[in-house]
Design a protein around this motif. Structure first.
Motif, PDB file in Angstrom:
ATOM      1  N   ALA A 590       0.859  -1.183   0.000  1.00 26.76           N
ATOM      2  CA  ALA A 590       0.000   0.000   0.000  1.00 26.76           C
ATOM      3  C   ALA A 590       0.891   1.226   0.000  1.00 26.76           C
ATOM      4  O   ALA A 590       1.904   1.276   0.698  1.00 26.76           O
ATOM      5  CB  ALA A 590      -0.916   0.005   1.217  1.00 26.76           C
ATOM      6  N   VAL A 591       0.506   2.220  -0.815  1.00 29.32           N
ATOM      7  CA  VAL A 591       1.192   3.506  -0.865  1.00 29.32           C
ATOM      8  C   VAL A 591       0.195   4.559  -0.421  1.00 29.32           C
ATOM      9  O   VAL A 591      -0.939   4.604  -0.910  1.00 29.32           O
ATOM     10  CB  VAL A 591       1.702   3.838  -2.278  1.00 29.32           C
ATOM     11  N   PHE A 592       0.626   5.419   0.500  1.00 28.85           N
ATOM     12  CA  PHE A 592      -0.228   6.494   1.008  1.00 28.85           C
ATOM     13  C   PHE A 592       0.519   7.813   0.903  1.00 28.85           C
ATOM     14  O   PHE A 592       1.685   7.900   1.306  1.00 28.85           O
ATOM     15  CB  PHE A 592      -0.595   6.228   2.468  1.00 28.85           C
ATOM     16  N   VAL A 593      -0.152   8.830   0.337  1.00 24.79           N
ATOM     17  CA  VAL A 593       0.415  10.182   0.267  1.00 24.79           C
ATOM     18  C   VAL A 593      -0.643  11.148   0.795  1.00 24.79           C
ATOM     19  O   VAL A 593      -1.701  11.327   0.180  1.00 24.79           O
ATOM     20  CB  VAL A 593       0.829  10.572  -1.164  1.00 24.79           C
ATOM     21  N   ALA A 594      -0.374  11.754   1.942  1.00 25.01           N
ATOM     22  CA  ALA A 594      -1.342  12.656   2.572  1.00 25.01           C
ATOM     23  C   ALA A 594      -1.451  13.957   1.781  1.00 25.01           C
ATOM     24  O   ALA A 594      -0.444  14.505   1.316  1.00 25.01           O
ATOM     25  CB  ALA A 594      -0.917  12.957   4.005  1.00 25.01           C
ATOM     26  N   GLY A 595      -2.669  14.434   1.637  1.00 29.45           N
ATOM     27  CA  GLY A 595      -2.875  15.741   1.009  1.00 29.45           C
ATOM     28  C   GLY A 595      -2.401  15.824  -0.423  1.00 29.45           C
ATOM     29  O   GLY A 595      -2.061  16.906  -0.912  1.00 29.45           O
ATOM     30  N   ALA A 596      -2.401  14.715  -1.138  1.00 28.48           N
ATOM     31  CA  ALA A 596      -1.898  14.702  -2.518  1.00 28.48           C
ATOM     32  C   ALA A 596      -2.906  15.266  -3.507  1.00 28.48           C
ATOM     33  O   ALA A 596      -2.555  15.628  -4.627  1.00 28.48           O
ATOM     34  CB  ALA A 596      -1.541  13.278  -2.919  1.00 28.48           C
ATOM     35  N   ASP A 597      -4.176  15.307  -3.108  1.00 23.96           N
ATOM     36  CA  ASP A 597      -5.279  15.834  -3.918  1.00 23.96           C
ATOM     37  C   ASP A 597      -5.646  14.940  -5.098  1.00 23.96           C
ATOM     38  O   ASP A 597      -6.504  15.292  -5.896  1.00 23.96           O
ATOM     39  CB  ASP A 597      -4.986  17.249  -4.409  1.00 23.96           C
ATOM     40  N   SER A 598      -4.968  13.812  -5.250  1.00 26.84           N
ATOM     41  CA  SER A 598      -5.325  12.807  -6.249  1.00 26.84           C
ATOM     42  C   SER A 598      -4.523  11.557  -5.931  1.00 26.84           C
ATOM     43  O   SER A 598      -3.612  11.561  -5.084  1.00 26.84           O
ATOM     44  CB  SER A 598      -5.032  13.290  -7.671  1.00 26.84           C
ATOM     45  N   SER A 599      -4.821  10.490  -6.660  1.00 26.60           N
ATOM     46  CA  SER A 599      -4.065   9.258  -6.468  1.00 26.60           C
ATOM     47  C   SER A 599      -2.771   9.246  -7.275  1.00 26.60           C
ATOM     48  O   SER A 599      -1.924   8.363  -7.060  1.00 26.60           O
ATOM     49  CB  SER A 599      -4.933   8.056  -6.878  1.00 26.60           C
TER      50      SER A 599
END
Length: 619
Positions: A590-599
């Protein structure tokens, strides 16, 4: 007249009995008082009973300081009232008491980080003899250090110490050292002995800049000012970093260089939240195998062992962390300005291959393992599984995917309001149709999503040696409106990056693997639901491949075995979070990026993670 004489004789006889019952002797009283004072650890009270109170007080205080007992008992074993001598029996309980369990940092489950098995306290018992002729007449006890312990002299003292049985290593999945005990140096500044803090800060900053670029003269001076006369640890250096600047550091006013031993990564660049748990397991192993000794310390600093027990070697800790996978995961997110994390698991065994965070994430804590966020459209893996298990749809069932839809009073839009019209479920999944998934959820039961999530490990609590984790939560959705929110990974649904990696691993394997950070020590779950039907997970894997070949993750189409699901999760304030969960061979992640505004940033990070290691990924 005879009666009066009888009374007089009885009275004389009573006086004679009273004279014979005079109570404890002077020797007995002195011995008991001395033993009681030592048991109470009252050095001065015990010393005042001796012929040299100053020397006795110093020796007794030094003994208690050096042994630092949990408990001590001195009792009077024998006395010789005529000679004024006595024998004392000493019983010591040594070693630090077991600490109380403390909650794991960041944990929101019932798991606690507890110490290892409680070791039996060390016991030391002996007898000593002392007193002197003066004691029989109520005088002082003749001072002799051997009153305290056999062999003690005026030029020696006692100390308790632990004996290491050796320093085990923490190994990576390839069997190479990942962490080992190393010497470090604390660069401390005693602010009470620093005449010019500004000058000290200005001297330290350029010396330390090559090791810690963010450390500045201003930041050091601020730390010194906040210390208010106490000692500040400015930085801790490895030997290789210290060597070129050791002399210059020592010359800075107020600086003290203090050596310590610590468990460190062999490669300074290696970093992971998972290392904290491995350090704790290493320390528990050390504590369980440590020996102990009472030493007689002489004036020249030499020491002889009086009693004790040698330590036994603790075994090395074989972790499941794969150095290539961990390094690739770390590199993939290091440059992102937002908080970002990657967790990778081997589905076939549950082995945790990588737990990576970038600096902004690490500043918030171990978010890869315990941070909870709405999973957005990655949760459609669960929603689709629940729908397939209900029997109401198949992957080929044609369903509407309008750009937006009013479902149960809430307008549900697709990302950018894209409109596919009527399409098969597998196409709606690959393109991440919110409107399709929301409408499917309306007809589900209140527990459908909750139960389907548990089948993939989401909402399960694991107690895993070396690993503190929280997977997430999928509450029961009593109303259709709540189910619509949950179906697209919003509302009350939360997941950690670890939790979504477990979802991907469960889909890959067909059952949920027990997570494992130390070889041979898998975690245990608080619940073990039956897995989703094999046909359902087969169909999910096919849909996840279509997501890569013809859906929302086509930038990864060059990865021939990759299956995945993108996700964008709205939050109350600020831009949406970005997600990507995937399966590539025997790796689920799983990859998570906070506040990225898109995937997109998460999908791109997945590519940077996977492409460099395609040749070494387990298949």
């Amino acid at each position: 007249m005879r009666k009066s004489m009888g009374i007089a004789v009885v009275g004389v006889f009573a006086l004679v009995l009273g004279a014979c019952s005079s109570g404890p002797s002077e020797t007995e009283q002195a011995a008991q008082q001395f033993a009681d004072a030592l048991t109470a650890r009252d050095a001065q009270a015990a010393a005042d009973l001796t012929s040299d109170p100053a020397a006795a007080a110093a020796a007794i205080a030094a003994m208690f300081d050096g042994l630092d007992p949990q408990d001590v008992r001195f009792t009077v074993a024998t006395t010789d009232s005529d000679a004024g001598t006595f024998t004392l029996a000493a019983d010591w309980t040594l070693g630090a008491p077991e600490p109380a369990p403390t909650p794991a940092p960041g944990a929101t489950t019932t798991e606690t980080v507890a110490p290892g098995p409680a070791a039996a306290p060390e016991k030391w018992a002996y007898t000593t003899t002392g007193g002197g002729p003066a004691v029989a007449d109520g005088g002082a006890i003749e001072w002799d250090p051997q009153l305290l312990a056999p062999g003690l002299t005026a030029d020696s003292t006692l100390r308790y110490t632990t004996l290491s049985g050796g320093s085990p290593k923490v190994l990576d999945a390839a069997g190479r050292p990942l962490m080992a005990e190393q010497t470090v140096t604390l660069v401390n500044v005693d602010t009470a002995q620093t005449p010019d803090p500004a000058a000290t800060a200005a001297a330290l900053a350029p010396l330390l800049a090559p090791v810690a670029p963010t450390l500045t003269a201003a930041s050091v001076q601020s730390d010194l000012a906040a210390a208010q006369g106490k000692t500040v640890n400015v930085i801790t250096l490895r030997d290789a970093d210290l060597e070129p600047i050791a002399g210059a550091l020592a010359a800075v006013p107020g600086v003290a260089l203090v050596k310590q031993s610590r468990l460190l990564t062999v490669d300074k660049a290696d970093t992971s939240p998972a290392l904290d748990g491995l350090r704790q397991l290493w320390q528990e192993g050390q504590d369980a195998t440590t020996g102990w000794a009472v030493q007689m310390v002489h004036a020249n600093g030499s020491a002889d062992m009086v009693t004790g027990e040698a330590g036994t070697p603790a075994p090395d800790i074989a972790s499941t962390l794969d150095p290539a996978v961990q390094s690739a995961a770390q590199d993939a997110i290091a440059a992102l300005p937002q908080q970002a994390a990657i967790v990778a698991i081997r589905p076939s065994t549950g082995a945790v291959l990588a737990v990576a965070q970038n600096a902004p994430a690490s500043a918030q804590g171990p978010i890869a393992l315990t941070g909870l966020y709405p999973p957005g459209s990655t949760f459609k893996t669960v929603t689709t599984s629940a729908a397939l298990q209900s029997g109401s749809v198949t992957p080929d069932t044609v369903l509407p995917c309008p750009g937006s839809a009013n479902i149960e009073g809430r307008t549900i839009p697709n990302d950018g309001n894209f409109d596919l019209g009527a399409v098969p479920l597998h196409t709606a999944f690959a393109h991440s149709c919110n409107t399709t998934m929301g409408q499917l959820a309306v007809g589900m039961g209140p527990n459908a999503l909750h139960d389907a999530a548990l089948q993939f490990g989401l909402g399960v609590d694991y107690v895993t040696p070396g690993l503190t984790t929280v997977t997430g939560a999928v509450p029961t959705a009593d109303s259709p409106a709540e189910r619509v929110e949950s179906a697209i990974g919003q509302g009350q649904v939360t997941a950690s990056p670890f939790g979504m990696a477990m979802v991907a691993a469960s889909i890959a394997k067909g059952t949920t693997p027990a997570p494992m950070l130390v070889v041979g020590r898998p975690g245990t779950a608080n619940v073990t639901p039956a897995p989703a039907p094999a046909q359902v997970t087969d169909e999910l894997r096919t849909m996840m491949r279509e997501t890569v070949t013809a859906g929302t993750a086509t930038q990864l189409v060059d990865l021939p075995d990759l299956r995945g699901k993108t996700g964008t999760a709205e939050v109350a304030n600020g831009p949406a979070h970005g997600w990507f969960v995937g399966i590539d061979g025997d790796v689920a992640f799983a990859v998570f990026v906070a506040g990225a505004d898109s995937s997109t940033p998460a999908v791109d990070a997945a590519g940077r993670f996977l492409r460099p290691i395609q040749a070494v990924l387990p298949r």
